[in-house]
Design a protein around this motif. Structure first.
Motif, mmCIF file in Angstrom:
data_model
loop_
_atom_site.group_PDB
_atom_site.id
_atom_site.type_symbol
_atom_site.label_atom_id
_atom_site.label_comp_id
_atom_site.label_asym_id
_atom_site.label_seq_id
_atom_site.Cartn_x
_atom_site.Cartn_y
_atom_site.Cartn_z
ATOM 1 N N ASP A 230 5.171 59.196 103.666
ATOM 2 C CA ASP A 230 3.815 60.120 103.793
ATOM 3 C C ASP A 230 3.051 60.046 102.703
ATOM 4 O OD1 ASP A 230 4.560 61.217 106.370
ATOM 5 O OD2 ASP A 230 5.576 62.948 105.323
ATOM 6 N N GLY A 231 1.845 59.910 102.770
ATOM 7 C CA GLY A 231 0.740 60.142 101.667
ATOM 8 C C GLY A 231 0.562 59.277 100.712
ATOM 9 N N LEU A 232 -0.571 59.470 99.985
ATOM 10 C CA LEU A 232 -0.983 58.475 98.649
ATOM 11 C C LEU A 232 0.220 58.738 97.531
ATOM 12 C CD1 LEU A 232 -4.671 59.522 99.077
ATOM 13 C CD2 LEU A 232 -3.546 57.136 99.396
ATOM 14 N N VAL A 233 0.091 57.595 96.943
ATOM 15 C CA VAL A 233 0.874 57.916 95.682
ATOM 16 C C VAL A 233 -0.201 58.157 94.437
ATOM 17 C CG1 VAL A 233 2.248 56.708 94.007
ATOM 18 C CG2 VAL A 233 2.542 56.273 96.446
ATOM 19 N N THR A 234 0.096 59.003 93.697
ATOM 20 C CA THR A 234 -0.811 59.566 92.895
ATOM 21 C C THR A 234 -0.258 59.656 91.424
ATOM 22 O OG1 THR A 234 -0.642 61.759 93.002
ATOM 23 C CG2 THR A 234 -2.345 60.927 94.260
ATOM 24 N N GLY A 249 0.680 53.850 91.154
ATOM 25 C CA GLY A 249 2.075 54.168 91.133
ATOM 26 C C GLY A 249 2.814 53.322 92.416
ATOM 27 N N ILE A 250 1.741 52.950 93.430
ATOM 28 C CA ILE A 250 2.515 52.532 94.618
ATOM 29 C C ILE A 250 3.060 51.129 94.321
ATOM 30 C CG2 ILE A 250 0.338 51.398 95.572
ATOM 31 C CD1 ILE A 250 1.526 52.469 98.183
ATOM 32 N N GLY A 251 2.627 50.185 93.367
ATOM 33 C CA GLY A 251 3.091 49.022 93.183
ATOM 34 C C GLY A 251 4.693 49.247 92.809
ATOM 35 N N GLU A 252 4.885 50.148 91.979
ATOM 36 C CA GLU A 252 6.219 50.353 91.287
ATOM 37 C C GLU A 252 7.246 50.797 92.641
ATOM 38 O OE1 GLU A 252 6.441 53.308 88.412
ATOM 39 O OE2 GLU A 252 8.702 53.105 88.154
ATOM 40 N N LYS A 253 6.540 51.563 93.188
ATOM 41 C CA LYS A 253 7.598 52.173 94.734
ATOM 42 C C LYS A 253 7.695 51.102 95.401
ATOM 43 C CE LYS A 253 7.299 55.769 97.949
ATOM 44 N NZ LYS A 253 6.801 57.204 98.040
ATOM 45 N N VAL A 254 6.637 50.240 95.793
ATOM 46 C CA VAL A 254 6.865 49.088 96.885
ATOM 47 C C VAL A 254 7.981 48.238 96.146
ATOM 48 C CG1 VAL A 254 5.881 46.976 97.763
ATOM 49 C CG2 VAL A 254 4.861 49.196 98.006
ATOM 50 N N ALA A 255 7.945 47.924 94.861
ATOM 51 C CA ALA A 255 8.780 46.844 94.209
ATOM 52 C C ALA A 255 10.239 47.626 94.492
ATOM 53 C CB ALA A 255 8.539 46.861 92.617
ATOM 54 N N GLU A 256 10.479 48.712 93.968
ATOM 55 C CA GLU A 256 11.975 49.475 94.262
ATOM 56 C C GLU A 256 12.489 49.185 95.419
ATOM 57 O OE1 GLU A 256 11.099 52.446 90.574
ATOM 58 O OE2 GLU A 256 11.340 53.417 92.624
ATOM 59 N N ILE A 257 11.507 49.303 96.619
ATOM 60 C CA ILE A 257 11.863 49.402 98.016
ATOM 61 C C ILE A 257 12.472 47.865 98.538
ATOM 62 C CG2 ILE A 257 11.282 49.490 100.224
ATOM 63 C CD1 ILE A 257 9.353 52.134 99.502
#
Ligand code: F6P
Length: 343
Positions: A230-234, A249-257
């Protein structure tokens, strides 16, 4: 005739060529130009410098804006609008040219529509998300910066057999991410316009690895949303004067996934403000100069409530009121073309 200029919102390469263009065109028409400093804060505080063709003769190659910028919103407080109106009169200005994105131009439009101020708009943003113009200056420079960064990341990703996720700016429009992904031959791109499927991306990265490509490049726009989440990463919950949250911050999140789902070692890079820095490309210098010259001519002709824009190869002017308030998102046909390479 006396014309004021200001640059508001996030800076971008090409602002100085616009300033130079306006000053020259106004001077050629027999007028005088002043530059307000730091966006709308300048006319509120009556903080300005004199601009002449001589003083702006060597700024065409410089990034940023010699006038400084800010995200000041005078409509937050009626007394700030009053100050602008007072200073406009005191300075005996005939016209104020606001160079900015949707927020800055929205202020210029409101000052014209509700208070009768003679304003003219000139669209700018690396995000390329303004309606009523085919392209904004700053965009070309930013995609060249991203493409060059990815060329560099590719060699280190390849050496270490890694995936590298590159997070780009662009707010709620995927122009920067999509164009730089195409230009750099990335393996996948995620844009805000279409919820991105983590499943599809991970399957593709694994398939490529099995086929012999030992590294991968994924480009993610800061405003992308994941189909499975859900939602935007801020960055934090705070909003600016215009109510925008700081994305990131979405780059870090996608990399972890990616790393947890595929087992492939993954790193991320947030290019951030590098995308707005440095010299404008030749294309942005030319576009900025042309828009500036036309904005200067318009101001000198007594026009108001208009915005200069690029339509095809021509510079035209459109109603400022029609140009603001509508986000121009990525053309999905272009995303579809990019997707030919994500099979
Ligand atoms: O609108 C231009 C932009 O660079 C966006 O792409 C980005 O989200 C934002 O500005 C960053 O703003 P700031 O410079 O205030 O961090």
């Amino acid at each position: 005739m006396k014309v004021g200029i200001l640059t508001g919102g996030g800076d971008c390469p090409g602002l100085n060529p616009v300033i130079r263009g306006i000053v020259q065109a106004v001077a050629n028409a027999g007028g005088q130009t002043i530059g307000f400093l730091e966006g709308w804060r300048g006319p509120i505080e009556c903080n300005y410098i004199e601009l002449t063709p001589d003083s702006v003769s060597d700024i065409i190659f410089k990034g940023g804006t010699i006038l400084g910028s800010s995200r000041t919103n005078p409509h937050k407080d009626p007394s700030l609008v009053e100050k602008i109106l007072e200073n406009f009169k005191k300075m005996e200005l005939d016209c104020l040219v606001a160079i900015g994105g949707d927020d800055t131009l929205g202020v210029a439009n409101k000052l014209h529509a509700e208070y009768g101020l003679a304003t003219i708009g000139c669209p700018k943003t690396i995000d390329n998300d303004l309606s009523s113009t085919d392209v904004t200056f700053g965009f070309d420079t930013s995609i060249n910066i991203v493409a060059e960064a990815i060329d560099r990341l590719r060699t280190t990703a390849e050496s270490h057999r890694r995936v590298i996720v590159v997070e780009t700016m662009g707010r709620h429009a995927g122009w920067i991410a999509c164009f730089s992904a195409i230009a750099s031959g990335a393996d996948y791109v995620m844009v805000p316009e279409v919820p991105a499927s983590i499943e599809e991306m991970c399957t593709l990265l694994k398939k490529r690895r099995e086929a012999g490509k030992k590294y991968g490049i994924v480009v993610v726009s800061e405003g992308a949303v994941l189909a499975e989440e859900d939602g935007l990463v801020t960055q934090h919950g705070e909003v600016d004067d215009f109510g925008h949250v700081a994305l990131g911050g979405i780059g870090e999140k996608v990399a972890e996934i990616i790393e947890s789902r595929t087992g492939i070692e993954t790193r991320w890079v947030t290019l951030g403000h590098l995308q707005r820095g440095g010299s404008p490309t030749a294309a942005d210098r030319v576009l900025g100069t042309r828009l500036g010259v036309h904005a200067g001519r318009l101001a000198a002709s007594g026009a108001k409530g208009r915005m200069v824009a690029l339509r095809g190869t021509k510079i035209v002017d459109v109603a400022l009121a029609d140009a603001v308030g509508e986000l121009r998102t990525l053309d999905l046909e272009i995303l579809d073309e990019a997707r030919e390479f994500f099979q």
